[in-house]
Write an enzyme that holds these catalytic residues in place. Structure first.
Site, PDB file in Angstrom:
ATOM      1  N   ASP A 191       9.491   3.065   1.692  1.00 52.92           N
ATOM      2  CA  ASP A 191       8.330   3.873   2.083  1.00 52.92           C
ATOM      3  C   ASP A 191       8.149   3.740   3.590  1.00 52.92           C
ATOM      4  O   ASP A 191       7.631   2.728   4.087  1.00 52.92           O
ATOM      5  CB  ASP A 191       7.094   3.374   1.316  1.00 52.92           C
ATOM      6  CG  ASP A 191       5.833   4.172   1.655  1.00 52.92           C
ATOM      7  OD1 ASP A 191       5.842   4.892   2.668  1.00 52.92           O
ATOM      8  OD2 ASP A 191       4.835   4.044   0.921  1.00 52.92           O
ATOM      9  N   PHE A 238       0.862  -1.189   0.000  1.00 47.76           N
ATOM     10  CA  PHE A 238       0.000   0.000   0.000  1.00 47.76           C
ATOM     11  C   PHE A 238       0.896   1.236   0.000  1.00 47.76           C
ATOM     12  O   PHE A 238       1.671   1.457   0.934  1.00 47.76           O
ATOM     13  CB  PHE A 238      -0.944   0.057   1.211  1.00 47.76           C
ATOM     14  CG  PHE A 238      -1.902   1.232   1.083  1.00 47.76           C
ATOM     15  CD1 PHE A 238      -3.055   1.121   0.327  1.00 47.76           C
ATOM     16  CD2 PHE A 238      -1.605   2.462   1.649  1.00 47.76           C
ATOM     17  CE1 PHE A 238      -3.916   2.207   0.138  1.00 47.76           C
ATOM     18  CE2 PHE A 238      -2.450   3.557   1.479  1.00 47.76           C
ATOM     19  CZ  PHE A 238      -3.609   3.422   0.729  1.00 47.76           C
ATOM     20  N   LYS A 256       2.981  11.369   7.031  1.00 47.85           N
ATOM     21  CA  LYS A 256       2.193  11.185   8.247  1.00 47.85           C
ATOM     22  C   LYS A 256       2.750  11.943   9.461  1.00 47.85           C
ATOM     23  O   LYS A 256       2.511  13.128   9.595  1.00 47.85           O
ATOM     24  CB  LYS A 256       2.033   9.694   8.550  1.00 47.85           C
ATOM     25  CG  LYS A 256       1.184   8.974   7.484  1.00 47.85           C
ATOM     26  CD  LYS A 256       0.762   7.618   7.968  1.00 47.85           C
ATOM     27  CE  LYS A 256       0.175   6.758   6.868  1.00 47.85           C
ATOM     28  NZ  LYS A 256      -1.254   6.921   6.652  1.00 47.85           N
TER      29      LYS A 256
END
Ligand code: PLP
Length: 403
Positions: free
Chosen positions: A229, A144, A258
């Site tokens: 990531d 993802f 984030k």
């Protein structure tokens, strides 16, 4: 609560006015502090989701809120055609924090993933000698990395792409956790290998020990970029500053997001070497809000808080405590409890209630959490959580999983 609107009215309004791309639980958040959240009816919850790891510092951290207000009152946005001190010091501090040399700032996570893909492609054409339009990026099954058309083009989740084609070409998928598959998939056209150190949305899937290290070596041997990531795993979530640090691996590019925004703003970045980031020339890439002084000031404060409060070290202890006690819960519904630091998944058995239903029950008990994949309950509280708060959550999690 807005006058004359009951909670039922608000839920109805949400369904009437919001596009239905989320299956939200009927919790209407009113305010929050630290690890606690209160809804519009005054019900108290503990946050076990932390905005999918955006809220590593908890809600309304006083230092971060102060930084936000201070900078909002000074200058918030400055187009990249001009510079700001905040942007310059953000880049310096983030590059040093990562042990790297250069930073390309952006806003959301997917935007930073797109940046990394563009960087890898241009690097392949201008430095590696791959013929134009032939560069390939290897990704993992069950990944993802966000929701743009290019990113969902290499998703293995049919819903993410099936009705949103045509897919962007140039990607190849291999099984996650299998370094041999990476070696076998590389060709002279391979620009990069893009990987999450732990698959978060994929169900908190932890690869075998040594996986990232082996991938690092394979990428060096083949002149392939290793792009990690760390949008969800970075900034202390797994008990080290970056999840890569568990294996002493330094990627060619970090993708960050984030928690970099301190839990108050979307801030993301790609961080890497001067040689690599310098493949971009003016005009190749950009963003209206990327690197704005407000975001940069908040992100600088977020990095300070991470260090000052020694959050990664704290997580080593609290994460171990949480996992150990979750594993003690005796429930015929639990298949496996797995995690690293405070990124934890409770996988429930197929055939019984699914994770969405368990989360509904947990939320009724005051534990805000979310499912990931069909059978995994994701437990990822703010990194500031203390043992008393963990015990409060554990009691409720045990109740829901054993009744
Ligand atoms: C590993 C990873 N990469 C990328 C993203 C996308 O980030 P954003 O939702 O900010 O675009 C996410 C979001 O959950 C993520 O977990």
């Amino acid at each position: 609560m807005e006058e004359n609107y009951s909670k039922t009215d608000l839920v109805w309004l949400s369904k009437f006015y919001l596009a239905p791309n989320y299956n939200s639980y009927p919790v209407i958040v009113d305010w929050a502090s630290g690890c606690k959240v209160w809804d519009v009816e005054g019900k108290e919850y503990i946050d076990m989701l932390s905005g999918y790891s955006a809220l590593n510092f908890g809600h309304v951290h006083p230092k971060i809120t102060r930084a936000l207000l201070y900078q909002a009152d000074k200058v918030a946005v400055c187009p990249r055609k001009f510079l700001s001190e905040e942007l310059i010091f953000f880049a310096k501090e983030l590059a040093e924090f990562c042990g790297m040399e250069m930073v390309l700032p952006s806003n959301g996570g997917a935007e930073a993933v797109e940046t990394a893909i563009k960087l890898a492609r241009k690097w392949a054409y201008t430095k590696k000698g791959v013929s134009k339009n032939r560069a390939k990026i290897i990704t993992c099954e069950n990944n993802f990395h966000g929701r743009t058309v290019t990113i969902v083009s290499f998703s293995s989740e049919p819903q993410y792409i099936d009705l949103f084609g045509p897919r962007t070409p140039g990607f190849k998928k291999i099984p996650f956790g299998d370094a041999g598959a990476l070696r076998g998939a590389i060709t002279s056209d391979t620009a990069a290998f893009l990987v999450e150190p732990i698959q978060g949305e994929g169900g908190i899937v932890i690869p075998p020990d040594g996986y990232l290290k082996e991938c690092r070596e394979i990428c060096y041997e083949n002149n392939v970029l290793l792009i990690v990531d760390e949008i969800q795993t970075g900034f202390g979530r797994t008990g080290k500053m970056f999840a890569c640090d568990h294996e002493n691996v330094k990627p060619d590019l970090y993708i960050l997001g984030k928690a970099l925004g301190g839990g108050v703003l979307p801030v993301s970045a790609v961080v890497g070497s001067r040689e690599l980031l310098s493949v971009f020339v003016p005009g190749d890439h950009g963003s209206t809000f990327g690197g704005n002084p407000l975001a940069c000031h908040v992100a600088r404060e977020a990095l300070n808080v991470l260090r000052e409060e020694r959050l990664a070290e704290r997580v080593l202890e609290t994460g171990e405590y949480f996992l150990r006690h979750l594993r003690k819960i005796k429930s015929p519904s639990i298949k496996e409890v797995r995690g690293r630091g405070l990124l934890i998944g409770i996988e429930v058995k197929f055939g019984g209630l699914d994770a969405h239903e368990y989360c509904k029950r947990l939320i009724e008990e005051g534990v805000l959490c979310s499912d990931t994949k069909r059978y995994v309950i994701r437990i990822a509280p703010p990194l500031i959580i203390n043992k008393a708060e963990i015990d409060w959550a554990l009691e409720r999690i045990e109740k829901v999983l054993t009744t």
